[in-house]
Design an enzyme around this catalytic site. Structure first.
Site, PDB file in Angstrom:
ATOM      1  N   HIS A 264      17.869  58.558  22.661  1.00  0.00           N
ATOM      2  CA  HIS A 264      18.179  57.267  22.040  1.00  0.00           C
ATOM      3  C   HIS A 264      19.133  57.452  20.854  1.00  0.00           C
ATOM      4  CE1 HIS A 264      17.133  53.046  20.837  1.00  0.00           C
ATOM      5  NE2 HIS A 264      17.478  53.517  19.648  1.00  0.00           N
ATOM      6  N   GLU A 265      18.738  58.295  19.908  1.00  0.00           N
ATOM      7  CA  GLU A 265      19.570  58.498  18.718  1.00  0.00           C
ATOM      8  C   GLU A 265      20.899  59.153  19.103  1.00  0.00           C
ATOM      9  OE1 GLU A 265      18.717  56.865  16.240  1.00  0.00           O
ATOM     10  OE2 GLU A 265      16.604  56.568  16.751  1.00  0.00           O
ATOM     11  N   HIS A 268      23.321  56.449  19.961  1.00  0.00           N
ATOM     12  CA  HIS A 268      23.923  55.860  18.749  1.00  0.00           C
ATOM     13  C   HIS A 268      25.016  56.786  18.213  1.00  0.00           C
ATOM     14  CE1 HIS A 268      21.408  52.398  17.965  1.00  0.00           C
ATOM     15  NE2 HIS A 268      20.281  53.089  17.979  1.00  0.00           N
ATOM     16  N   GLU A 294      22.855  49.159  19.630  1.00  0.00           N
ATOM     17  CA  GLU A 294      21.596  49.366  20.349  1.00  0.00           C
ATOM     18  C   GLU A 294      21.855  49.491  21.853  1.00  0.00           C
ATOM     19  OE1 GLU A 294      19.321  50.019  18.297  1.00  0.00           O
ATOM     20  OE2 GLU A 294      17.655  50.269  19.688  1.00  0.00           O
TER      21      GLU A 294
HETATM   22 ZN    ZN Z   1      18.296  52.302  18.090  1.00  0.00          ZN
END
Ligand code: ZN
Length: 499
Positions: A264-265, A268, A294
């Site tokens: 997830h990170e 980003h 996101e």
């Molecule tokens: Zn996030």
């Protein structure tokens, strides 16, 4: 050098000065959240406060106002034009709030954040209530200063997701909610019962870290322009596009936390690492909105990381690091376990399918608070009613209900929708990407370069040059459309739960 060119150069110098403050602040924040010793925190907060004030002064200075007036719609340089527009928005937003009111808001906000911790700890909503009442009142007031007459919530939404309106959100969220509540009911009635406990084996931290690093590498995360550290609350932070850092969290009894958290990170971080160098040291060198940001993290975490193709390809790599006891889990049980749907009280622990419903609850409540249709004192009851209506479960305490998130206590109203918008954008982008390249074939090679290149070409490189809806329309040929998310989730979970 013409006069205009000279002014453009001076404006760029001012942007550079702003960017330098941003960079220093980001690094201080990263340090505070990862490595800084406890005793240093107090003075560090003071330094951060002082630098933020300097930055605020540059943003609202007469010098800045003069550049905006001189250059807006007069420059031939598209980057300068967009930067001027961005600076103007920021200037208007900041300068319209009287200084004393803004200071009072900041003070109440920092008090409220610490009261929230205590209120959550003691499960005592009444403790927080007066602070929330003030924060709601300030938000309403600020929205009015920013020109909102009838729809104040729209003005707040605009801070995080420029161009999106309540009218649009009501429509797309309504569509998603209707389909998801129906899917949740069908899943509850299904005889297929994935078991996440099947994966709860002891998995040493250092091995989880090695696996996480390997996955980040395969995603195309550039370790010469970043690093991975450990924190209680994982995050990604762009110091500049050549220094974008990620953190993750390890639970030795639940490897999913670190693996999906890192992916997830990492999503980003890929966004911030691949912004065009032409935008360096301007306010455009970051993600265009919270929702688009996101979409990048969720795309990697769910659409890639929780897919069958991903684990089919990476099962051998996983076994290199995972304890022997996990080697025996059958592939299908494994795949079902990482996609288990289980309505839960806590948003950050929610699965891919029910997550959006948590956001709908918050969206409807904060909109009602700002519109004046709901009083803060009635919030806990209203929260529980919505949880029961959408997820079929009723929190037994405010700790697992209205007190779980920090956002409202930090004065942030209008932020929550970005999370659900991120899912919708991600699904729409995923659909377009599948038309352009064969995703499963790419995943099967274990080298994600073509996927990363596609995202960089269509999303990352543009930074803030395009607004969220402009970006989505340019890539997919359509404005925001919730059907993509509905179809993706319906297909995936119909298959897993044999509906
Ligand atoms: Zn996030």
């Amino acid at each position: 050098m013409t006069t205009l060119t000279k002014i453009e150069q001076q404006f760029k110098d001012l942007l550079k000065e702003q960017a330098s403050y941003h960079e220093a602040l980001a690094l201080l924040q990263w340090d505070l959240r990862t490595k800084a010793p406890k005793k240093g925190a107090e003075q560090r907060a003071e330094v951060i406060g002082l630098l933020s004030q300097k930055l605020h002064q540059l943003t609202t200075s007469t010098e800045m106002k003069n550049y905006i007036d001189t250059l807006k719609n007069k420059t031939d340089d598209p980057i300068i034009q967009r930067a001027v527009e961005e600076c103007e928005e920021e200037y208007l937003r900041s300068s319209k709030i009287p200084d004393d009111e803004y200071k009072a808001f900041i003070t109440i906000r920092s008090k409220s954040e610490s009261v929230w911790e205590q209120a959550r700890e003691e499960d005592n909503f009444e403790l927080l209530q007066p602070y929330l009442e003030e924060l709601v009142a300030y938000n309403k007031k600020f929205a009015t200063y920013w020109g909102a007459t009838t729809n104040k919530y729209d003005a707040l939404l605009n801070l995080y997701e420029p161009g999106i309106t309540t009218k649009e959100l009501d429509q797309v969220f309504g569509q998603v909610r209707e389909h998801l509540t129906c899917l949740v009911k069908q899943i509850n009635a299904s005889t297929i019962r994935p078991d996440a406990n099947a994966l709860a084996h002891h998995f040493p931290k250092k091995d989880q870290e090695s696996f996480s690093l390997e996955i980040l590498k395969r995603m195309g995360y550039d370790f010469d322009a970043g690093r991975l550290d450990e924190t209680v609350h994982p995050f990604a932070i762009g110091i500049n596009s050549n220094d974008v850092r990620v953190t993750t969290r390890y639970d030795e009894e639940d490897f999913q936390m670190a693996v999906f958290g890192t992916i997830h990170e990492g999503g980003h971080a890929l966004y911030e690492q691949n912004i065009s160098s032409n935008l360096t040291q301007t306010p455009l060198a970051t993600g265009t909105s919270m929702g688009i940001h996101e979409s990048q993290s969720l795309f990697w975490e769910n659409f890639i990381g929780r897919s069958e193709a991903f684990w089919e390809t990476h099962v051998d790599l996983f076994k290199e690091f995972a304890p022997a006891s996990l080697h025996d889990v059958k592939f299908n049980d494994f795949y079902q376990a990482i996609n288990e749907v289980k309505p839960s009280y806590i948003r950050i622990e929610a699965d891919e399918l029910t997550y959006c419903l948590h956001i709908m609850v918050r969206y409807e409540l904060e909109k009602a608070l700002i519109d004046g249709d709901l009083q803060v004192k009635d919030l806990p009851e209203a929260w529980n009613d919505k949880m029961e209506a959408y997820l079929g479960i009723r929190p037994k305490s405010n700790k697992e209900g209205v007190l779980q998130d920090i956002h409202w206590s930090a004065g942030d109203f209008g932020y929550f929708p970005s999370y659900a918008l991120g899912y919708m954008y991600a699904a729409q982008l995923h659909d377009q990407l599948s038309k352009d390249i064969n995703i499963n074939e790419v995943i099967a090679t274990g080298d994600f370069t073509p996927i990363k290149a596609w995202l960089t070409k269509h999303i990352h490189q543009h930074g803030k040059m395009k607004k969220p809806l402009e970006l989505i329309t340019d890539v997919t040929g359509k404005s925001l459309d919730a059907s993509y998310l509905v179809n993706y989730l319906t297909d995936k979970y119909t298959h897993i739960y044999e509906l």
